[in-house]
Design a protein around this motif. Sequence first.
Motif, mmCIF file in Angstrom:
data_model
loop_
_atom_site.group_PDB
_atom_site.id
_atom_site.type_symbol
_atom_site.label_atom_id
_atom_site.label_comp_id
_atom_site.label_asym_id
_atom_site.label_seq_id
_atom_site.Cartn_x
_atom_site.Cartn_y
_atom_site.Cartn_z
ATOM 1 N N ALA A 129 0.083 4.743 -6.596
ATOM 2 C CA ALA A 129 0.482 5.476 -5.391
ATOM 3 C C ALA A 129 1.538 4.659 -4.656
ATOM 4 O O ALA A 129 1.513 3.422 -4.683
ATOM 5 C CB ALA A 129 -0.717 5.733 -4.474
ATOM 6 N N GLU A 170 4.671 4.633 -1.212
ATOM 7 C CA GLU A 170 4.953 4.987 0.173
ATOM 8 C C GLU A 170 6.006 6.089 0.220
ATOM 9 O O GLU A 170 7.007 6.056 -0.514
ATOM 10 C CB GLU A 170 5.464 3.735 0.900
ATOM 11 N N ASP A 171 5.788 7.062 1.081
ATOM 12 C CA ASP A 171 6.747 8.157 1.252
ATOM 13 C C ASP A 171 7.918 7.667 2.101
ATOM 14 O O ASP A 171 7.744 7.287 3.258
ATOM 15 C CB ASP A 171 6.072 9.351 1.924
ATOM 16 N N GLU A 188 0.818 -1.202 0.000
ATOM 17 C CA GLU A 188 0.000 0.000 0.000
ATOM 18 C C GLU A 188 0.859 1.263 0.000
ATOM 19 O O GLU A 188 1.972 1.281 0.511
ATOM 20 C CB GLU A 188 -0.916 0.012 1.226
ATOM 21 N N GLY A 189 0.322 2.325 -0.578
ATOM 22 C CA GLY A 189 0.980 3.619 -0.571
ATOM 23 C C GLY A 189 -0.059 4.712 -0.607
ATOM 24 O O GLY A 189 -1.169 4.504 -1.081
ATOM 25 N N ASP A 190 0.298 5.886 -0.091
ATOM 26 C CA ASP A 190 -0.687 6.959 -0.035
ATOM 27 C C ASP A 190 -0.231 8.227 -0.752
ATOM 28 O O ASP A 190 -0.887 9.252 -0.670
ATOM 29 C CB ASP A 190 -1.026 7.281 1.431
ATOM 30 N N VAL A 191 0.895 8.154 -1.497
ATOM 31 C CA VAL A 191 1.358 9.310 -2.261
ATOM 32 C C VAL A 191 1.121 9.024 -3.740
ATOM 33 O O VAL A 191 1.771 8.153 -4.316
ATOM 34 C CB VAL A 191 2.855 9.588 -2.016
#
Length: 608
Positions: free
Chosen positions: A147, A149-150, A77-80
């Motif tokens: 998207a 991960e930062d 998962e990633g949010d960027v």
Amino acid sequence: MTDMTTPAAVIVDATAYAQAVEDAVKASAAYYADGTSPLDDETYDRFVRGIAAWEADHPDEVLPDSPTGKVAGGSVEGDVPHTVAMLSLDNVFSPEEFTAWTSSLARRIGHDVACFSVEPKLDGLAIAARYTRGHLDRLITRGDGTAGEDVSHAIGTIEGLPRELAEPVTVEVRGEVLMTTAQFEHANEVRTVHGGQPFANPRGAAAGTLRARERAYTVPMTFFGYGLLPRPDTEPELAGRLGELAHSDLMARAVGLGVNTTATTAVPGITVATVDQVLARVQEIAVLRAELPFGIDGIVIKADRAADQQAAGSGSRAPRWAIAYKLPAVEKITRLLQVEWNVGRTGIIAPRAVLEPVTIDGATITYATLHNPADITRRDLRLGDHVMVHRAGDVIPRIEAPVASLRTGEEQAIVFPEVCPRCGSAIDTSEQRWRCTNGRNCHLVAALSYAAGRDQLDIEGLGHTRVVQLVETGLVADLADLFTLTRDQLLGLERMGATSTDNLLAALGTAKDQPLSRVLCALGVRGTGRSMSRRIARYFATMDHVRAADAETMQQVEGIGPEKAPSIVAELAELTPLIDKLATAGVNMTEPGATPPAVATTDAADDC
């Protein structure tokens, strides 16, 4: 060219298909999270090819979690959000598959590709590095392709990814973060010192290190760029220029900005015009693979020109204008069954891993090097462990580390020997490499056989069987004794006639006249070999000068550093009695054509 095809796993029904999808998804999630996947690369590729084959025959039963429709790492998962989808690559495994891909690409764009870019496929973790007016302000993993991960906390710890570009441009650089072999070894040393389990392989080490936020230590990683693209806020003129550049020109632009690429490595990216040239380059890179200071698992081939890329387009998972030509796996997971303790010709006690047989790059591997007891302790190896085994080319297979996530609790500690396993003498454990206190005399047959070899004294007729005979009859107790053997002594040996005796005596006489470099090599000083012995002999010219050198003087020889020099000097001192015996027996102690180094002298008249 060798066929490198990875066979597909055989899936017989929907139940087996569902299980294969589940196993592949779990393995992928672990692989892209921290590199602890229970499947090695080849096994995972077999799963995916088997899944794809089953889905081709059952298109109405494809599961939504199938890895065939996802970007590599899609379970992470990633949010960027990515400004442009960060896709992975489809794979081919043979010249035939690659040729079929080029034909498909030509049909798609309406003509043959006129120029291909060919680069090594680096075995690392894909990231996007965002620069604003030349300043690095964000790092993002691939994630699911849309998207990521930062991981901006890692800025400043990655070699080859500058904080400031050479020009104040707003761009995104894409590439791989990895650990070189040296960085991987260092990372595991630091990690185990801090109480952590060693990483199983460099890729896992890079993935875990990149995501770590609160470690008490940092270890270096390396970046290699493979893409350069504009960002939404890039100046329109620059964005337009970047969009029109061929891939090879984009890489040259990245280098000009100060970003590391493969351009400076032994396998730089190149452009070629034909399929045959691509395949030739694939073979060249495959041959060089074992010598590289970092891991690669294939070769990336792209349509180089921007117009061809735009015409080909991209699917949801991968671009249609690029492909990964996968090389045979050099790492596999197998089990550590036993540890053998062997004594070398100089008395070094070396552990060797006995493995559950595993095929790597076409060879069946049963044994692997373990270096020394400290290496076993540092890697926390245990009997029964699942271990990652690495082999590339003709390199001796080695164990990278245990796959700790697969431990069952039934693994057992490796027991170290308390006395020499060959002769029962005490063991000198003062250095990392343990040694029998009997030194060369512990394994005299091996030491003499080595000294008689072609690259050393080249004593024809003195094979292993004859050496055993000489040692067992008590005629020879060290190397020098060979040169005092008499005709009557040799004639008294079983199966030793007059002709064989005279030939061996003649060969021994010739060996006496070998240059100093070969005598040094025959002595088998640790840390030296044929080339190093030659350099030492040419620098010092005589054995007397060699033995008179201290560690500082020894470092004047090319290739001898501050760590190796003291051990060479110390071992030469230990060999003093043997060297004296050799000189007394008439063995040459000079190097023809070499001049002794100048020795500083003091002129007494100048002291007044």
